[in-house]
Design an enzyme around this catalytic site. Structure first.
Site, PDB file in Angstrom:
ATOM      1  N   HIS A  43      -0.404  10.969  -0.362  1.00  0.00           N
ATOM      2  CA  HIS A  43      -2.073  10.844  -0.659  1.00  0.00           C
ATOM      3  C   HIS A  43      -2.715  11.553  -0.049  1.00  0.00           C
ATOM      4  O   HIS A  43      -4.033  12.262  -0.571  1.00  0.00           O
ATOM      5  CB  HIS A  43      -1.794   9.784   0.471  1.00  0.00           C
ATOM      6  CG  HIS A  43      -3.422   9.743   1.433  1.00  0.00           C
ATOM      7  ND1 HIS A  43      -3.881   9.617   1.691  1.00  0.00           N
ATOM      8  CD2 HIS A  43      -3.677   8.358   1.160  1.00  0.00           C
ATOM      9  CE1 HIS A  43      -4.510   9.367   2.536  1.00  0.00           C
ATOM     10  NE2 HIS A  43      -5.337   8.699   1.670  1.00  0.00           N
TER      11      HIS A  43
ATOM     12  N   ASP B  93      -0.497   6.342  -4.945  1.00  0.00           N
ATOM     13  CA  ASP B  93      -2.357   7.641  -4.797  1.00  0.00           C
ATOM     14  C   ASP B  93      -1.296   8.738  -5.836  1.00  0.00           C
ATOM     15  O   ASP B  93       0.267   9.053  -5.616  1.00  0.00           O
ATOM     16  CB  ASP B  93      -2.782   8.238  -3.745  1.00  0.00           C
ATOM     17  CG  ASP B  93      -2.396   7.733  -2.365  1.00  0.00           C
ATOM     18  OD1 ASP B  93      -3.771   6.353  -2.622  1.00  0.00           O
ATOM     19  OD2 ASP B  93      -2.256   6.868  -1.557  1.00  0.00           O
TER      20      ASP B  93
ATOM     21  N   HIS C 218       0.647  -1.092  -0.120  1.00  0.00           N
ATOM     22  CA  HIS C 218       0.036   0.003  -0.194  1.00  0.00           C
ATOM     23  C   HIS C 218       0.546   0.937   0.081  1.00  0.00           C
ATOM     24  O   HIS C 218       1.625   1.331   1.057  1.00  0.00           O
ATOM     25  CB  HIS C 218      -0.558  -0.412   1.697  1.00  0.00           C
ATOM     26  CG  HIS C 218      -1.995   1.216   1.089  1.00  0.00           C
ATOM     27  ND1 HIS C 218      -2.454   1.523   2.710  1.00  0.00           N
ATOM     28  CD2 HIS C 218      -2.655   1.544   0.848  1.00  0.00           C
ATOM     29  CE1 HIS C 218      -3.488   2.514   2.615  1.00  0.00           C
ATOM     30  NE2 HIS C 218      -4.029   2.724   1.315  1.00  0.00           N
TER      31      HIS C 218
HETATM   32  O1  G3P Z   1      -6.423   2.229  -3.337  1.00  0.00           O
HETATM   33  C1  G3P Z   1      -6.476   1.311  -1.845  1.00  0.00           C
HETATM   34  C2  G3P Z   1      -6.203   2.224  -0.753  1.00  0.00           C
HETATM   35  O2  G3P Z   1      -4.996   2.759  -1.706  1.00  0.00           O
HETATM   36  C3  G3P Z   1      -7.225   3.344  -0.707  1.00  0.00           C
HETATM   37  O3  G3P Z   1      -7.467   4.478   0.300  1.00  0.00           O
HETATM   38  O4  G3P Z   1      -7.352   6.374   1.727  1.00  0.00           O
HETATM   39  O5  G3P Z   1      -5.418   4.439   1.212  1.00  0.00           O
HETATM   40  O6  G3P Z   1      -6.042   5.679  -0.975  1.00  0.00           O
HETATM   41  P1  G3P Z   1      -6.303   5.478   1.192  1.00  0.00           P
HETATM   42 MG    MG Z   2      -4.360   5.213  -2.388  1.00  0.00          MG
END
Ligand code: G3P
Ligand code: MG
Length: 248
Positions: free
Chosen positions: A53, A40, A11
């Site tokens: 992010h 992101d 992630h």
């Molecule tokens: O793409 C999955 C996840 O990254 C979505 O939540 O807020 O961590 O970008 P966030």
């Molecule tokens: Mg994300």
């Protein structure tokens, strides 16, 4: 359509093991055996896509204020690593092109999350798709574009209809199937905590691919894969180890 992502993605590049959305995170993901990452993408004030992010700079950089009010040149001067740990002080906010090139070199598949600042949903989708159209993801072994924002997905799809798209949701909403069909996406990306076996079956039986975020427990990750989930996004690729999952 074949699903292009591996079972485990780190992630925000390196999960919780490196400063998020940095090139250093990509190296960390590889070190732990990951074959893919999620990151992101947002726009600078002058319209360049880069990895971050939050809409504001304070949490993950040495800067202050809104990302969308800073030019790329201003954003590139910021320290994007010290907040995590001093040895990462040289990390900069990577441009999308730079991150894709590094993923290609490292053999990492990519889940590119379009993360627009409020009001820039359409423009961010358009710019991301335009960069991909110009070959910036060449050599990346697999790519899925996702977003919580229907407008971003629609804008990207208009420019790049041939890519694979995922609709990001938290809980699977009642209207997920009509939203997904209306947009023409191929996958649903849902919060791991919010997904049960019946929902997973419904999504897969309806012909959609299925990914979950963010699962940090290896046993639960395996259970999700058994339920039909194809990709688990984790903050801890050292715990949710790609090599411990099922044979691909
Ligand atoms: O793409 C999955 C996840 O990254 C979505 O939540 O807020 O961590 O970008 P966030
Ligand atoms: Mg994300």
């Amino acid at each position: 359509m074949l699903w292009p992502l591996p079972q485990v993605l780190a992630h925000r590049c390196g999960g919780a093991l490196a400063p998020e959305n940095t090139l250093a995170g990509l190296e960390v993901a590889v070190k732990h055996g990951c074959r893919g990452v999620e990151f992101d993408v947002m726009l600078s004030a002058d319209g360049f896509p880069l990895l971050i992010h939050d809409e504001t700079l304070e949490r993950t950089t040495s800067g202050h204020g809104e990302v969308s009010r800073h030019t790329l040149a201003q954003l590139r001067k910021l320290d994007a690593g010290s907040w995590f740990d001093a040895p990462f002080a040289a990390e900069r906010l990577p441009t999308l092109d730079e991150a894709l090139a590094r993923c290609a070199a490292l053999g990492l598949a990519v889940n590119l999350e379009i993360k627009p600042a409020a009001g820039f949903e359409h423009q961010t989708g358009r710019v991301v798709a335009d960069h991909l159209l110009r070959g910036r993801a060449n050599g990346v072994p697999g790519l899925v574009i996702s977003s919580f924002e229907d407008a971003s997905l629609a804008a990207a799809m208009e420019i790049l209809p041939g890519a694979i798209y995922g609709l990001l949701v938290e809980d699977l909403p009642e209207d997920w199937a009509s939203r997904a069909a209306g947009l023409g996406v191929h996958a649903i990306h849902v919060c791991a905590d919010a997904l049960d076996a019946a929902q997973a079956r419904t999504v897969r039986d309806s012909g959609y691919h299925l990914a979950v975020y963010t699962e940090n427990d290896a046993e639960r990750a395996k259970a999700l894969l058994r339920m039909g989930v194809e990709t688990v996004i984790t903050d801890f690729p050292d715990r949710v180890r790609a090599s411990d999952m099922f044979p691909a």
